[in-house]
Design an enzyme around this catalytic site. Structure first.
Site, PDB file in Angstrom:
ATOM      1  N   GLU A   1       0.842  -1.198   0.000  1.00 30.47           N
ATOM      2  CA  GLU A   1       0.000   0.000   0.000  1.00 30.47           C
ATOM      3  C   GLU A   1       0.875   1.245   0.000  1.00 30.47           C
ATOM      4  O   GLU A   1       1.945   1.264   0.627  1.00 30.47           O
ATOM      5  CB  GLU A   1      -0.914  -0.018   1.237  1.00 30.47           C
ATOM      6  CG  GLU A   1      -2.011   1.027   1.221  1.00 30.47           C
ATOM      7  CD  GLU A   1      -3.075   0.755   2.288  1.00 30.47           C
ATOM      8  OE1 GLU A   1      -3.751  -0.301   2.195  1.00 30.47           O
ATOM      9  OE2 GLU A   1      -3.207   1.573   3.211  1.00 30.47           O
TER      10      GLU A   1
ATOM     11  N   ASP B   1       0.227   5.291   0.735  1.00 35.19           N
ATOM     12  CA  ASP B   1      -0.827   6.138   1.300  1.00 35.19           C
ATOM     13  C   ASP B   1      -0.495   7.623   1.312  1.00 35.19           C
ATOM     14  O   ASP B   1       0.602   8.015   1.737  1.00 35.19           O
ATOM     15  CB  ASP B   1      -1.089   5.768   2.774  1.00 35.19           C
ATOM     16  CG  ASP B   1      -1.683   4.400   2.956  1.00 35.19           C
ATOM     17  OD1 ASP B   1      -2.215   3.846   1.992  1.00 35.19           O
ATOM     18  OD2 ASP B   1      -1.613   3.890   4.092  1.00 35.19           O
TER      19      ASP B   1
ATOM     20  N   GLU C   1      -2.572  10.433   3.473  1.00 28.82           N
ATOM     21  CA  GLU C   1      -3.666  10.628   4.415  1.00 28.82           C
ATOM     22  C   GLU C   1      -3.638  12.085   4.890  1.00 28.82           C
ATOM     23  O   GLU C   1      -2.646  12.535   5.481  1.00 28.82           O
ATOM     24  CB  GLU C   1      -3.539   9.687   5.610  1.00 28.82           C
ATOM     25  CG  GLU C   1      -3.774   8.221   5.248  1.00 28.82           C
ATOM     26  CD  GLU C   1      -3.637   7.299   6.437  1.00 28.82           C
ATOM     27  OE1 GLU C   1      -4.476   6.399   6.585  1.00 28.82           O
ATOM     28  OE2 GLU C   1      -2.666   7.479   7.212  1.00 28.82           O
TER      29      GLU C   1
ATOM     30  N   GLN D   1       0.001  12.933   6.158  1.00 30.44           N
ATOM     31  CA  GLN D   1       0.712  11.748   6.596  1.00 30.44           C
ATOM     32  C   GLN D   1       0.844  10.783   5.426  1.00 30.44           C
ATOM     33  O   GLN D   1      -0.130  10.530   4.715  1.00 30.44           O
ATOM     34  CB  GLN D   1      -0.029  11.058   7.744  1.00 30.44           C
ATOM     35  CG  GLN D   1       0.582   9.722   8.155  1.00 30.44           C
ATOM     36  CD  GLN D   1      -0.053   9.150   9.408  1.00 30.44           C
ATOM     37  OE1 GLN D   1       0.192   9.633  10.504  1.00 30.44           O
ATOM     38  NE2 GLN D   1      -0.873   8.122   9.251  1.00 30.44           N
TER      39      GLN D   1
ATOM     40  N   ARG E   1       5.670   2.866   8.707  1.00 27.60           N
ATOM     41  CA  ARG E   1       6.601   3.728   7.981  1.00 27.60           C
ATOM     42  C   ARG E   1       5.995   5.122   7.780  1.00 27.60           C
ATOM     43  O   ARG E   1       6.108   5.712   6.715  1.00 27.60           O
ATOM     44  CB  ARG E   1       6.956   3.105   6.630  1.00 27.60           C
ATOM     45  CG  ARG E   1       7.711   1.780   6.719  1.00 27.60           C
ATOM     46  CD  ARG E   1       8.139   1.306   5.340  1.00 27.60           C
ATOM     47  NE  ARG E   1       8.950   0.107   5.405  1.00 27.60           N
ATOM     48  CZ  ARG E   1       8.478  -1.133   5.283  1.00 27.60           C
ATOM     49  NH1 ARG E   1       7.159  -1.310   5.105  1.00 27.60           N
ATOM     50  NH2 ARG E   1       9.272  -2.177   5.347  1.00 27.60           N
TER      51      ARG E   1
ATOM     52  N   ARG F   1      10.243   4.684  19.643  1.00 28.82           N
ATOM     53  CA  ARG F   1       9.224   3.784  19.109  1.00 28.82           C
ATOM     54  C   ARG F   1       9.807   2.433  18.738  1.00 28.82           C
ATOM     55  O   ARG F   1       9.206   1.381  18.996  1.00 28.82           O
ATOM     56  CB  ARG F   1       8.568   4.431  17.890  1.00 28.82           C
ATOM     57  CG  ARG F   1       7.546   3.570  17.176  1.00 28.82           C
ATOM     58  CD  ARG F   1       7.064   4.268  15.923  1.00 28.82           C
ATOM     59  NE  ARG F   1       6.057   3.509  15.212  1.00 28.82           N
ATOM     60  CZ  ARG F   1       5.531   3.881  14.037  1.00 28.82           C
ATOM     61  NH1 ARG F   1       5.924   5.011  13.457  1.00 28.82           N
ATOM     62  NH2 ARG F   1       4.613   3.135  13.441  1.00 28.82           N
TER      63      ARG F   1
END
Length: 296
Positions: free
Chosen positions: A108, A110, A112, A125, A136, A282
């Site tokens: 995918e 993206d 956003e 994003q 990612r 993270r």
């Protein structure tokens, strides 16, 4: 036996012609008509298309969001779409414009657009899934008001790289480092989708700002799209071929130009607000492998 060379020559010419024809029909320049190139996947009553099919809008209200998807699936190419985002207080709304394979181990790509409180900058994003793995995300502030006019959002996807662009300015590059063990979308065909939906559990300030339904309905508009890509026919070799038709696979599209690199560095220096490759907390100081590799 005297006719064998002639027969072989005719066979060879026929084979080459057939191969070239199959490559050529695998590529398409879109019609520009939403009714011909896309179908509705969510809430037809919340989708409005102009009489000539050249413009379309999606609506979000308390009843439902909405969305559409391409009739075809693609493996490599470039896709451009002009979009005008939800104006005013759009906190909690998410407009997604993306390519997806819709498989369990999906690929995918993206865009956003995360809604905002009036007066605050819009956040774009981006995310890339490869063989089912994502995490990612990158985020930037757009350097203009994307609700005032249409702007072009593009994806260039080939065997060498994925480049996401805003008004042809590269904002993100994801290179093919499959030879170094980094997953890259290169086998699964993907369809193009656009959806407008309620993401107020996370989209604006981590979910602190909820949708104010009294400000709705929320409308995002689309026009002047161009799909110049390899239409999936079941055989990836036609889409991988470097030919005049599959221009995106040629050397000139294998990396950013010097001008594109300058713009890319400008975006990252002045407009980037989150990069997963800098989020050691993270990933517990074990950043994904591509973070240490060249971006272009």
């Amino acid at each position: 036996m005297k006719n064998c060379p002639t027969a072989l020559l005719i066979f060879f010419i026929g084979f080459v012609s057939s191969s070239l024809f199959q490559v050529s029909v695998a590529s398409i320049v879109s019609t520009g008509d939403f009714n011909k190139d896309f179908f509705l996947i969510w809430s037809p009553t919340h989708v409005n298309t102009s009489a000539d099919g050249h413009a379309r809008s999606l609506k979000l209200d308390q009843e439902s969001g909405s969305g559409f998807a391409s009739n075809q699936m693609f493996l490599f190419g470039q896709i451009d779409m002009q979009i005008k985002l939800v104006p005013g207080d759009s906190a909690g709304t998410v407009l997604a414009y993306y390519l997806t394979s819709d498989q369990p181990n999906r690929d995918e790509i993206d865009f956003e657009f995360l809604g905002n409180v009036s007066g605050q900058p819009y956040i774009l994003q981006t995310n890339i899934f490869a063989d089912g793995t994502d995490n990612r995300e990158e985020r930037i502030y757009l350097w203009f008001d994307p609700t005032k006019d249409f702007h072009t959002y593009s994806v260039l996807w080939n065997m060498h790289q994925i480049v996401l662009m805003v008004d042809m300015i590269p904002i993100r590059v994801y290179r093919n480092h499959a030879d170094k063990g980094v997953a890259f979308p290169r086998w699964q065909p993907m369809s193009l989708k656009a959806t407008l939906w309620n993401g107020d559990s996370w989209a604006t300030r981590g979910g602190q700002d909820k949708i104010d339904w009294t400000k709705g309905p929320f409308i995002a508009s689309f026009r002047n799209y161009k799909i110049d890509a390899c239409v999936w026919k079941g055989n990836p070799r036609f889409c991988r071929a470097a030919s005049p038709t599959n221009w995106w696979n040629q050397y000139s599209s294998s990396t950013l130009t010097s001008t594109q690199r300058r713009w890319f560095k400008w975006v990252r220096k002045y407009h980037m607000i989150y990069d997963y490759c800098q989020d050691n907390e993270r990933f517990q100081n074990n950043l994904p492998r591509e973070c240490s590799l060249l971006k272009y």
